[in-house]
Scaffold this motif. Structure first.
Motif, mmCIF file in Angstrom:
data_model
loop_
_atom_site.group_PDB
_atom_site.id
_atom_site.type_symbol
_atom_site.label_atom_id
_atom_site.label_comp_id
_atom_site.label_asym_id
_atom_site.label_seq_id
_atom_site.Cartn_x
_atom_site.Cartn_y
_atom_site.Cartn_z
ATOM 1 N N MET A 1 1.033 -1.109 0.097
ATOM 2 C CA MET A 1 -0.036 -0.050 0.038
ATOM 3 C C MET A 1 0.747 1.102 0.155
ATOM 4 S SD MET A 1 -3.373 0.652 0.219
ATOM 5 C CE MET A 1 -3.919 -0.850 0.705
ATOM 6 N N ILE A 2 0.679 2.027 -0.899
ATOM 7 C CA ILE A 2 1.282 3.358 -0.909
ATOM 8 C C ILE A 2 0.408 4.507 -0.208
ATOM 9 C CG2 ILE A 2 2.323 5.317 -2.375
ATOM 10 C CD1 ILE A 2 2.791 3.043 -4.551
ATOM 11 N N LYS A 3 0.967 5.167 1.062
ATOM 12 C CA LYS A 3 0.276 6.132 1.688
ATOM 13 C C LYS A 3 0.773 7.498 1.415
ATOM 14 C CE LYS A 3 -0.694 2.759 5.185
ATOM 15 N NZ LYS A 3 -0.861 2.247 6.314
ATOM 16 N N ILE A 4 0.124 8.279 0.859
ATOM 17 C CA ILE A 4 0.361 9.832 0.727
ATOM 18 C C ILE A 4 -0.812 10.597 1.243
ATOM 19 C CG2 ILE A 4 0.835 11.416 -1.180
ATOM 20 C CD1 ILE A 4 1.397 9.323 -2.991
ATOM 21 N N ASP A 5 -0.431 11.397 2.214
ATOM 22 C CA ASP A 5 -1.280 12.077 3.003
ATOM 23 C C ASP A 5 -2.517 11.269 3.581
ATOM 24 O OD1 ASP A 5 0.243 14.565 2.807
ATOM 25 O OD2 ASP A 5 -0.876 14.907 0.816
ATOM 26 N N ASP A 6 -3.711 11.686 2.860
ATOM 27 C CA ASP A 6 -4.949 10.748 3.650
ATOM 28 C C ASP A 6 -5.343 9.776 2.301
ATOM 29 O OD1 ASP A 6 -5.836 12.644 1.648
ATOM 30 O OD2 ASP A 6 -7.626 13.060 2.804
ATOM 31 N N MET A 7 -4.509 9.633 1.281
ATOM 32 C CA MET A 7 -4.672 8.810 0.367
ATOM 33 C C MET A 7 -4.060 7.376 0.525
ATOM 34 S SD MET A 7 -4.266 10.387 -3.525
ATOM 35 C CE MET A 7 -2.690 10.961 -3.377
ATOM 36 N N GLN A 8 -4.490 6.210 0.119
ATOM 37 C CA GLN A 8 -4.078 4.977 0.176
ATOM 38 C C GLN A 8 -4.071 4.368 -1.094
ATOM 39 O OE1 GLN A 8 -5.332 2.629 3.569
ATOM 40 N NE2 GLN A 8 -4.863 4.004 5.012
ATOM 41 N N ILE A 9 -3.150 3.805 -1.799
ATOM 42 C CA ILE A 9 -3.232 3.540 -3.092
ATOM 43 C C ILE A 9 -2.777 1.923 -2.857
ATOM 44 C CG2 ILE A 9 -2.258 3.562 -5.421
ATOM 45 C CD1 ILE A 9 -3.755 6.090 -4.733
ATOM 46 N N PRO A 10 -3.800 0.872 -3.504
ATOM 47 C CA PRO A 10 -3.162 -0.651 -3.373
ATOM 48 C C PRO A 10 -1.779 -0.670 -4.185
ATOM 49 C CG PRO A 10 -5.381 -0.224 -3.984
ATOM 50 C CD PRO A 10 -4.772 1.189 -4.065
ATOM 51 N N ALA A 11 -0.669 -1.324 -3.898
ATOM 52 C CA ALA A 11 0.313 -1.401 -4.472
ATOM 53 C C ALA A 11 1.020 -2.646 -3.738
ATOM 54 C CB ALA A 11 1.097 -0.308 -4.206
ATOM 55 N N GLU A 12 1.949 -2.906 -4.459
ATOM 56 C CA GLU A 12 3.024 -4.060 -3.847
ATOM 57 C C GLU A 12 4.265 -3.671 -4.221
ATOM 58 O OE1 GLU A 12 3.239 -8.737 -3.279
ATOM 59 O OE2 GLU A 12 1.513 -7.831 -4.005
ATOM 60 N N ASP A 33 9.813 5.093 -6.474
ATOM 61 C CA ASP A 33 9.495 6.234 -5.737
ATOM 62 C C ASP A 33 10.903 7.107 -5.697
ATOM 63 O OD1 ASP A 33 10.714 5.168 -3.686
ATOM 64 O OD2 ASP A 33 9.094 4.376 -2.824
ATOM 65 N N ASN A 34 10.804 8.265 -4.843
ATOM 66 C CA ASN A 34 11.877 9.099 -4.622
ATOM 67 C C ASN A 34 13.114 8.274 -3.856
ATOM 68 O OD1 ASN A 34 10.937 11.116 -6.064
ATOM 69 N ND2 ASN A 34 9.822 12.100 -4.194
ATOM 70 N N ASP A 35 12.873 7.310 -3.142
ATOM 71 C CA ASP A 35 13.833 6.584 -2.488
ATOM 72 C C ASP A 35 14.333 5.306 -3.136
ATOM 73 O OD1 ASP A 35 13.473 8.281 -0.325
ATOM 74 O OD2 ASP A 35 11.802 7.245 0.595
ATOM 75 N N GLY A 36 14.024 5.089 -4.530
ATOM 76 C CA GLY A 36 14.541 4.184 -5.251
ATOM 77 C C GLY A 36 13.313 2.607 -4.808
ATOM 78 N N ASN A 37 12.590 2.913 -4.222
ATOM 79 C CA ASN A 37 11.596 1.635 -4.034
ATOM 80 C C ASN A 37 10.838 1.345 -5.281
ATOM 81 O OD1 ASN A 37 12.346 1.313 -1.219
ATOM 82 N ND2 ASN A 37 10.922 3.245 -0.831
ATOM 83 N N LYS A 48 -2.741 9.360 -9.887
ATOM 84 C CA LYS A 48 -2.858 10.046 -8.548
ATOM 85 C C LYS A 48 -1.598 9.938 -7.740
ATOM 86 C CE LYS A 48 -7.258 7.328 -8.112
ATOM 87 N NZ LYS A 48 -8.116 6.479 -7.387
ATOM 88 N N ILE A 49 -0.479 9.134 -7.995
ATOM 89 C CA ILE A 49 0.817 9.200 -7.379
ATOM 90 C C ILE A 49 1.883 9.892 -8.171
ATOM 91 C CG2 ILE A 49 0.199 7.364 -6.048
ATOM 92 C CD1 ILE A 49 2.114 5.468 -7.791
ATOM 93 N N GLU A 50 1.582 10.213 -9.461
ATOM 94 C CA GLU A 50 2.640 10.762 -10.394
ATOM 95 C C GLU A 50 3.156 12.198 -10.037
ATOM 96 O OE1 GLU A 50 3.601 11.452 -15.080
ATOM 97 O OE2 GLU A 50 1.435 11.572 -14.267
ATOM 98 N N GLY A 51 2.404 12.791 -9.362
ATOM 99 C CA GLY A 51 2.865 14.105 -8.890
ATOM 100 C C GLY A 51 3.581 14.294 -7.608
ATOM 101 N N TYR A 52 3.683 12.857 -6.996
ATOM 102 C CA TYR A 52 4.728 12.774 -5.630
ATOM 103 C C TYR A 52 5.917 12.237 -6.059
ATOM 104 C CZ TYR A 52 0.008 13.994 -3.618
ATOM 105 O OH TYR A 52 -1.030 14.773 -2.842
ATOM 106 N N GLY A 53 6.386 12.158 -7.128
ATOM 107 C CA GLY A 53 7.580 11.848 -7.380
ATOM 108 C C GLY A 53 7.715 10.332 -7.938
ATOM 109 N N TYR A 54 6.718 9.518 -8.204
ATOM 110 C CA TYR A 54 6.767 8.345 -8.754
ATOM 111 C C TYR A 54 6.606 8.509 -10.221
ATOM 112 C CZ TYR A 54 5.092 6.589 -4.042
ATOM 113 O OH TYR A 54 5.030 6.228 -2.661
#
Length: 64
Positions: A1-12, A33-37, A48-54
């Motif tokens: 699960m990717i958690k950004i602020d109050d969003m939870q995006i299903p992910a593995e 992601d920005n940490d290389g994960n 939904k997550i692209e703008g957060y550096g994904y």
């Protein structure tokens, strides 16, 4: 699960791109992601997550 602020995006999360490529299914994409994960998310959730550096990773590229 990717958690950004109050969003939870299903992910593995995966250890590397190769493992993610092997698990990739139709209508899913690989992102980093920005940490290389490395993550797999549904195509529809990527905007939904692209703008957060994904960053989208080409599953057919051998450069990763």
């Amino acid at each position: 699960m990717i958690k950004i602020d109050d969003m939870q995006i299903p992910a593995e999360r995966y250890e590397d791109v190769k493992s993610a490529r092997e698990a990739l299914k139709k209508d899913e994409i690989i992102v980093k992601d920005n940490d290389g994960n490395i993550w797999i998310v549904d195509n529809e959730n990527y905007p939904k997550i692209e703008g957060y550096g994904y960053e989208r990773i080409d599953p057919n590229s051998s450069t990763e």
